[in-house]
Design a protein around this motif. Structure first.
Motif, mmCIF file in Angstrom:
data_model
loop_
_atom_site.group_PDB
_atom_site.id
_atom_site.type_symbol
_atom_site.label_atom_id
_atom_site.label_comp_id
_atom_site.label_asym_id
_atom_site.label_seq_id
_atom_site.Cartn_x
_atom_site.Cartn_y
_atom_site.Cartn_z
ATOM 1 N N PHE A 102 -1.747 0.055 4.757
ATOM 2 C CA PHE A 102 -1.623 1.451 4.329
ATOM 3 C C PHE A 102 -2.653 2.277 5.089
ATOM 4 O O PHE A 102 -3.625 1.746 5.650
ATOM 5 C CB PHE A 102 -1.847 1.603 2.818
ATOM 6 C CG PHE A 102 -3.249 1.275 2.371
ATOM 7 C CD1 PHE A 102 -4.184 2.279 2.174
ATOM 8 C CD2 PHE A 102 -3.641 -0.042 2.154
ATOM 9 C CE1 PHE A 102 -5.478 1.983 1.783
ATOM 10 C CE2 PHE A 102 -4.933 -0.355 1.758
ATOM 11 C CZ PHE A 102 -5.857 0.652 1.568
ATOM 12 N N LEU A 103 -2.446 3.583 5.113
ATOM 13 C CA LEU A 103 -3.396 4.512 5.711
ATOM 14 C C LEU A 103 -3.688 5.646 4.736
ATOM 15 O O LEU A 103 -2.764 6.190 4.117
ATOM 16 C CB LEU A 103 -2.846 5.116 7.003
ATOM 17 C CG LEU A 103 -2.722 4.229 8.240
ATOM 18 C CD1 LEU A 103 -2.062 5.022 9.374
ATOM 19 C CD2 LEU A 103 -4.082 3.716 8.683
ATOM 20 N N ILE A 104 -4.958 5.975 4.603
ATOM 21 C CA ILE A 104 -5.371 7.187 3.906
ATOM 22 C C ILE A 104 -5.671 8.237 4.973
ATOM 23 O O ILE A 104 -6.454 7.982 5.886
ATOM 24 C CB ILE A 104 -6.622 6.957 3.044
ATOM 25 C CG1 ILE A 104 -6.340 5.932 1.940
ATOM 26 C CG2 ILE A 104 -7.116 8.271 2.433
ATOM 27 C CD1 ILE A 104 -7.562 5.556 1.120
ATOM 28 N N SER A 156 1.255 13.921 11.108
ATOM 29 C CA SER A 156 0.881 12.515 10.962
ATOM 30 C C SER A 156 1.717 11.841 9.885
ATOM 31 O O SER A 156 2.192 12.481 8.949
ATOM 32 C CB SER A 156 -0.603 12.397 10.599
ATOM 33 O OG SER A 156 -1.415 13.124 11.491
ATOM 34 N N ARG A 157 1.866 10.534 10.033
ATOM 35 C CA ARG A 157 2.597 9.736 9.040
ATOM 36 C C ARG A 157 1.647 8.706 8.453
ATOM 37 O O ARG A 157 1.213 7.780 9.142
ATOM 38 C CB ARG A 157 3.803 9.066 9.693
ATOM 39 C CG ARG A 157 4.752 8.387 8.697
ATOM 40 C CD ARG A 157 6.015 7.913 9.389
ATOM 41 N NE ARG A 157 5.734 6.883 10.374
ATOM 42 C CZ ARG A 157 5.688 5.571 10.096
ATOM 43 N NH1 ARG A 157 5.891 5.145 8.859
ATOM 44 N NH2 ARG A 157 5.446 4.697 11.048
ATOM 45 N N PHE A 158 1.311 8.880 7.179
ATOM 46 C CA PHE A 158 0.380 7.976 6.500
ATOM 47 C C PHE A 158 0.827 7.816 5.057
ATOM 48 O O PHE A 158 1.869 8.339 4.650
ATOM 49 C CB PHE A 158 -1.058 8.498 6.613
ATOM 50 C CG PHE A 158 -1.243 9.930 6.160
ATOM 51 C CD1 PHE A 158 -1.598 10.233 4.860
ATOM 52 C CD2 PHE A 158 -1.057 10.984 7.055
ATOM 53 C CE1 PHE A 158 -1.770 11.538 4.446
ATOM 54 C CE2 PHE A 158 -1.234 12.300 6.661
ATOM 55 C CZ PHE A 158 -1.589 12.582 5.353
ATOM 56 N N THR A 159 0.052 7.100 4.239
ATOM 57 C CA THR A 159 0.483 6.738 2.892
ATOM 58 C C THR A 159 -0.110 7.627 1.807
ATOM 59 O O THR A 159 0.591 8.056 0.887
ATOM 60 C CB THR A 159 0.084 5.276 2.576
ATOM 61 O OG1 THR A 159 0.300 4.458 3.714
ATOM 62 C CG2 THR A 159 0.899 4.741 1.399
ATOM 63 N N ILE A 160 -1.414 7.858 1.892
ATOM 64 C CA ILE A 160 -2.152 8.549 0.832
ATOM 65 C C ILE A 160 -2.987 9.659 1.447
ATOM 66 O O ILE A 160 -3.631 9.448 2.477
ATOM 67 C CB ILE A 160 -3.104 7.570 0.090
ATOM 68 C CG1 ILE A 160 -2.324 6.412 -0.540
ATOM 69 C CG2 ILE A 160 -3.922 8.303 -0.971
ATOM 70 C CD1 ILE A 160 -3.208 5.272 -1.033
ATOM 71 N N VAL A 200 3.801 11.966 0.817
ATOM 72 C CA VAL A 200 2.695 11.030 0.651
ATOM 73 C C VAL A 200 2.257 10.984 -0.812
ATOM 74 O O VAL A 200 2.653 11.816 -1.632
ATOM 75 C CB VAL A 200 1.500 11.415 1.546
ATOM 76 C CG1 VAL A 200 1.896 11.392 3.013
ATOM 77 C CG2 VAL A 200 0.935 12.786 1.161
ATOM 78 N N ILE A 201 1.414 10.002 -1.109
ATOM 79 C CA ILE A 201 0.778 9.873 -2.417
ATOM 80 C C ILE A 201 -0.520 10.675 -2.387
ATOM 81 O O ILE A 201 -1.236 10.674 -1.385
ATOM 82 C CB ILE A 201 0.464 8.402 -2.732
ATOM 83 C CG1 ILE A 201 1.745 7.559 -2.754
ATOM 84 C CG2 ILE A 201 -0.279 8.273 -4.053
ATOM 85 C CD1 ILE A 201 1.486 6.058 -2.745
#
Length: 280
Positions: A102-104, A156-160, A200-201
């Motif tokens: 995952f990425l923040i 950008s494409r990330f999770t959180i 995103v979260i």
């Protein structure tokens, strides 16, 4: 309810403990999932980021912990990736070689034509930088901060998204702006719209409480209500730099989520899937 945390720092950046020390403490505290997210400006490094030559060491260390303690806790390897255009961004394409779970995505730095500041500087340092770079106009600094977040979310494409209103950190000490002002409300509304659009979260981050810099979670309750109205999922995290603070003020984060209307939180499984669970 599963006990999870995805915002965990170690000695590989500006944390005080090794990954294994963090994992052992998480087991003692009853965590089900622990995600590591050392500060990163991959493939470069800043003063409190993973050194450029230690990315492999960090990943290998976390993966060894995941295997060693797999029967007691799920351990994930990620990064809190800074958005510093055009140098680095929290995007899976940029981190492909490292295969993060995952990425923040976070904004800490603002660059101006005459210099840079970090919005989470110590209070007096931040005040001096606002005077120097913004002619003592904190509103413009805040607007630049949220504009960078919206740009990050778009590009950008990330999770959180990390501590979405980090700019509040020193406001109680410096009285830089009034969160009730219309201009500020418009900034967080526009940013909530961008968070929703990015899919995103949003984390409910207790790190400021742990470090005594602000007696509240990120984002604020008003910001959280905006996120709830937009059906943005949330997860609770401690932004931990010290193992004793792994679950600091989680009860307050749960209450903040409930006050905003949330009945569920999101978590990332070992299969790297986003799942949901009741708050209670």
């Amino acid at each position: 309810m599963l006990k999870t945390n995805y915002h965990t720092h170690t000695i590989y950046c500006d944390g005080n403990n090794t990954p294994e020390e963090m994992v052992k403490e998480a087991i003692e505290k009853g965590f089900d999932v622990l995600g590591f997210s050392s500060h990163s400006m991959y493939p470069f490094a800043g003063s409190w980021h993973i050194p450029a030559k230690q990315f492999d060491d960090y990943i290998n260390d976390v993966r060894k912990c995941a295997e060693k303690y797999k029967n007691k806790i799920a351990v994930l390897c990620g990064f809190e990736a800074d958005y510093v255009p055009p140098i680095t961004k929290p995007d899976y394409s940029a981190y492909k070689k490292l295969s993060p779970d995952f990425l923040i995505g976070s904004v800490h730095y603002i660059f101006t034509p005459t210099g840079r500041l970090a919005v989470d500087y110590a209070a007096e340092s931040l005040k001096a930088k606002i005077t120097e770079l913004y002619d003592d106009n904190p509103q413009k600094m805040v607007e630049d901060y949220f504009a960078l977040e919206r740009e990050m979310l778009k590009k950008s494409r990330f999770t959180i998204i990390g501590h979405a209103d980090l700019v509040r950190k020193n406001n109680a000490k410096l009285n830089m702006f009034n969160e009730s002002d219309l201009w500020y409300k418009n900034e967080i509304k526009r940013t909530a719209d961008s968070i929703q659009k990015a899919g995103v979260i949003a984390e409910i981050n207790t790190g400021a409480i742990a470090r005594g810099t602000m007696d509240d979670v990120y984002p604020s309750e008003e910001f959280l209500r905006l996120l709830y109205e937009r059906d943005v999922p949330v997860t609770i995290s401690s932004d931990c730099h010290n193992k004793e603070m792994l679950d600091c003020a989680f009860d307050r984060a749960v209450q903040a989520a409930k006050n905003a209307g949330y009945k569920k939180t999101a978590y990332i499984s070992v299969q790297k899937k986003v799942e949901f669970q009741p708050l209670d």
